[in-house]
Write an enzyme that holds these catalytic residues in place. Structure first.
Site, mmCIF file in Angstrom:
data_model
loop_
_atom_site.group_PDB
_atom_site.id
_atom_site.type_symbol
_atom_site.label_atom_id
_atom_site.label_comp_id
_atom_site.label_asym_id
_atom_site.label_seq_id
_atom_site.Cartn_x
_atom_site.Cartn_y
_atom_site.Cartn_z
ATOM 1 N N ASP A 16 0.844 -1.189 0.000
ATOM 2 C CA ASP A 16 0.000 0.000 0.000
ATOM 3 C C ASP A 16 0.884 1.245 0.000
ATOM 4 O O ASP A 16 1.780 1.379 0.841
ATOM 5 C CB ASP A 16 -0.867 -0.028 1.268
ATOM 6 C CG ASP A 16 -2.047 0.932 1.191
ATOM 7 O OD1 ASP A 16 -1.925 1.957 0.501
ATOM 8 O OD2 ASP A 16 -3.059 0.652 1.832
ATOM 9 N N SER A 253 4.939 5.370 10.285
ATOM 10 C CA SER A 253 5.194 4.141 9.539
ATOM 11 C C SER A 253 3.896 3.363 9.364
ATOM 12 O O SER A 253 2.994 3.428 10.204
ATOM 13 C CB SER A 253 6.220 3.267 10.263
ATOM 14 O OG SER A 253 5.677 2.726 11.449
ATOM 15 N N LYS A 254 3.824 2.607 8.262
ATOM 16 C CA LYS A 254 2.615 1.829 7.971
ATOM 17 C C LYS A 254 2.408 0.729 9.001
ATOM 18 O O LYS A 254 1.287 0.303 9.241
ATOM 19 C CB LYS A 254 2.715 1.225 6.566
ATOM 20 C CG LYS A 254 2.619 2.246 5.450
ATOM 21 C CD LYS A 254 2.471 1.592 4.101
ATOM 22 C CE LYS A 254 3.753 0.969 3.622
ATOM 23 N NZ LYS A 254 3.646 0.438 2.254
ATOM 24 N N ARG A 255 3.488 0.272 9.614
ATOM 25 C CA ARG A 255 3.380 -0.827 10.570
ATOM 26 C C ARG A 255 2.674 -0.399 11.849
ATOM 27 O O ARG A 255 1.965 -1.169 12.474
ATOM 28 C CB ARG A 255 4.779 -1.364 10.883
ATOM 29 C CG ARG A 255 4.817 -2.758 11.456
ATOM 30 C CD ARG A 255 6.222 -3.333 11.513
ATOM 31 N NE ARG A 255 7.119 -2.570 12.352
ATOM 32 C CZ ARG A 255 8.087 -1.772 11.904
ATOM 33 N NH1 ARG A 255 8.262 -1.627 10.609
ATOM 34 N NH2 ARG A 255 8.870 -1.102 12.710
ATOM 35 N N LYS A 256 2.851 0.868 12.235
ATOM 36 C CA LYS A 256 2.337 1.338 13.522
ATOM 37 C C LYS A 256 1.176 2.315 13.413
ATOM 38 O O LYS A 256 0.450 2.528 14.378
ATOM 39 C CB LYS A 256 3.477 1.992 14.322
ATOM 40 C CG LYS A 256 4.586 1.029 14.698
ATOM 41 C CD LYS A 256 5.660 1.739 15.509
ATOM 42 C CE LYS A 256 6.771 0.785 15.912
ATOM 43 N NZ LYS A 256 7.836 1.477 16.675
#
Length: 486
Positions: A16, A253-256
């Site tokens: 994404d 960040s996309k992770r968090k």
């Protein structure tokens, strides 16, 4: 007058798209338009391990949704095609050979296990200068094969000279210093170039005059400046934008943080013009005075790199919500209804019939002042699209009722049943006469039971207008059904 500039954004299709892709695209596009130049979209897909097949299309779709168009790119073509690095592999090899022949690069046959052990040992010894130890430098394949930690498929490394430039001019930050790099890999064992070589070659061949990217690339810039020098190529101007930060100052960040995903904003129901305006305000002052609302054209007209604030901007969604509400209220009712329908078509959450779309259009004025996100529309209007027998009374709505509710409903049903003209004004007049005047109940308490019966909720769009939209039969049926439960 500044000559026409050529700028690019070069995302990697590894999932994404990151909101930073839009942030960089906005500033690159602004300067290209300001100078009458071009904005290029290049896909950097040489990292095949992280490649995601549909990511490239997501990049195209989200940037187009934001109305950040590119003049050249994989899908529109251009004089420097192809614009995907994976389709340019033959382009890079001659530059690698040039560096090998000049002694400015060399083959490295070290295995991944050997490199891992080297890193671990350097960390254990706490050496000041970490990185590759040049074991393969000057050796033939046969000489290196006789030593431990050998692999058949070599990489190519650039040889960093003692006089490697570590300072460079940044058009936002002035003179910038970066750490000394080690001997970087420029060609991987699979034959794909690394980012460092490919970006230099592509930017040169595509005539990029200004490389604008995030500050995380500052440490890589000396490698790129050195590669330009080694290859005898002119160096572009560099500008490093500050990184976007969460409210706790950490890197977004996309992770968090789901808001790091560019498609998240569309899924949530933000308007593209609101998000674009929001991105304009990151690391950049309002276009005029304290006025934060500004079009992209207004942003371009006064664009100047010296205005960029190098302190990492905070990604404040409250500001974005405020802007989105502003832009929603600037739309006509017809335009807003169209946007709502488009939003649900995109998410797939609701596929209305022609009649339901018409009802939505009539109902949109009832919610326009209260909407923050397009995705809130259906929650606020769901009662209009629910069968009368399917209305469920919310728990908090049921608890808010008092002992007067049965009397209120009886009086209201009797009054409404007599109405010949079912319009907002006559509905309100009849109910006020029957409940407020007839029962002596204060207005703020008088209509609560009716709202609950009609919508199932304690809070809803204006009651009388909602009843007009529902129609006589449906409104009376709901009130009678609700009265039967008390």
């Amino acid at each position: 007058m500044t000559s026409p500039a050529r700028l690019r954004v070069a995302p990697s299709p590894t999932g994404d798209p990151h909101v930073g892709t839009a942030y960089m695209s906005l500033f690159n596009l602004a300067f290209a338009r300001k100078t009458g130049g071009q904005f290029v979209l290049r896909i950097e897909d040489t990292d095949r391990a992280r490649y995601v097949a549909d990511s490239e299309q997501q990049i195209f779709d989200t940037l187009r949704w934001l109305e950040l168009p590119w003049d050249e790119g994989p899908d529109v073509g251009g004089p420097y095609a192809p614009y995907r690095q994976s389709e340019r592999l033959d382009t890079y090899r001659p530059y690698v050979e040039q560096l090998l022949e000049s002694g400015q690069a060399y083959y490295c046959w070290c295995s991944s296990d050997r490199l891992k052990e080297l890193r671990e040992q350097q960390q254990k010894d706490k050496v000041s200068q970490t990185g590759y130890d040049r074991l393969c430098l000057g050796k033939t394949r046969e000489e290196r094969a006789a030593m431990p930690g050998f692999t058949e498929n070599p990489v190519v490394r650039m040889l960093i000279p003692d006089d490697a430039p570590l300072d460079f001019a940044d058009i936002i930050r002035g003179k910038v210093s970066a750490p000394r790099p080690d001997d970087q890999v420029i060609l991987k064992a699979d034959g794909f170039p690394t980012y460092h070589l490919a970006v230099v070659v592509d930017d040169h061949l595509m005539g990029i005059t200004h490389v604008v990217r995030g500050e995380e690339w500052i440490s890589s810039t000396p490698k790129h400046v050195l590669l330009y020098r080694m290859l005898g190529l002119p160096t572009p101007a560099f500008a490093h934008m500050p990184l976007l930060r969460n409210t706790d100052k950490s890197k977004i960040s996309k992770r968090k943080n789901p808001a790091a995903r560019l498609t998240w904003f569309r899924e949530q129901g933000y308007l593209p013009e609101a998000l674009r305006n929001f991105l304009q305000l990151l690391a950049y002052p309002p276009v005029e005075g304290e006025t934060e609302v500004a079009t992209f054209d207004e942003f371009v007209a006064g664009f100047d790199w010296t205005k960029v604030n190098t302190v990492g901007p905070i990604f404040d969604l409250k500001k974005l919500d405020w802007l989105n509400g502003h832009y929603i209220r600037s739309l006509s009712d017809a335009e807003l209804a169209d946007r709502i329908v488009e939003h649900y078509a995109y998410t797939g959450e609701w596929t209305p019939t022609t009649d339901e779309v018409e009802l939505l259009r009539r109902a949109t004025p009832l919610i326009s002042e209260r909407l923050v996100l397009l995705s809130e529309a259906l929650d606020k209007l769901q009662f209009l699209f629910t069968p009368d027998a399917g209305i469920e009374i919310a728990e908090d709505a049921g608890k808010a009722l008092n002992d007067d509710s049965p009397r209120v409903l009886d009086a209201a049903i009797d009054a409404l049943a007599e109405l010949a003209d079912w319009s907002t004004a006559t509905i309100e007049t009849a109910l006020r006469a029957a409940v407020v005047d007839g029962l002596g109940i204060k207005p703020k308490f008088a209509f609560g039971p009716l709202r609950v019966g009609i919508t199932g909720s304690r809070v809803s769009p204006p009651l009388f207008e909602s009843m007009e939209l529902l129609g006589r039969e449906s409104s009376l049926r709901r009130l009678r059904n609700f009265r039967d439960t008390l």
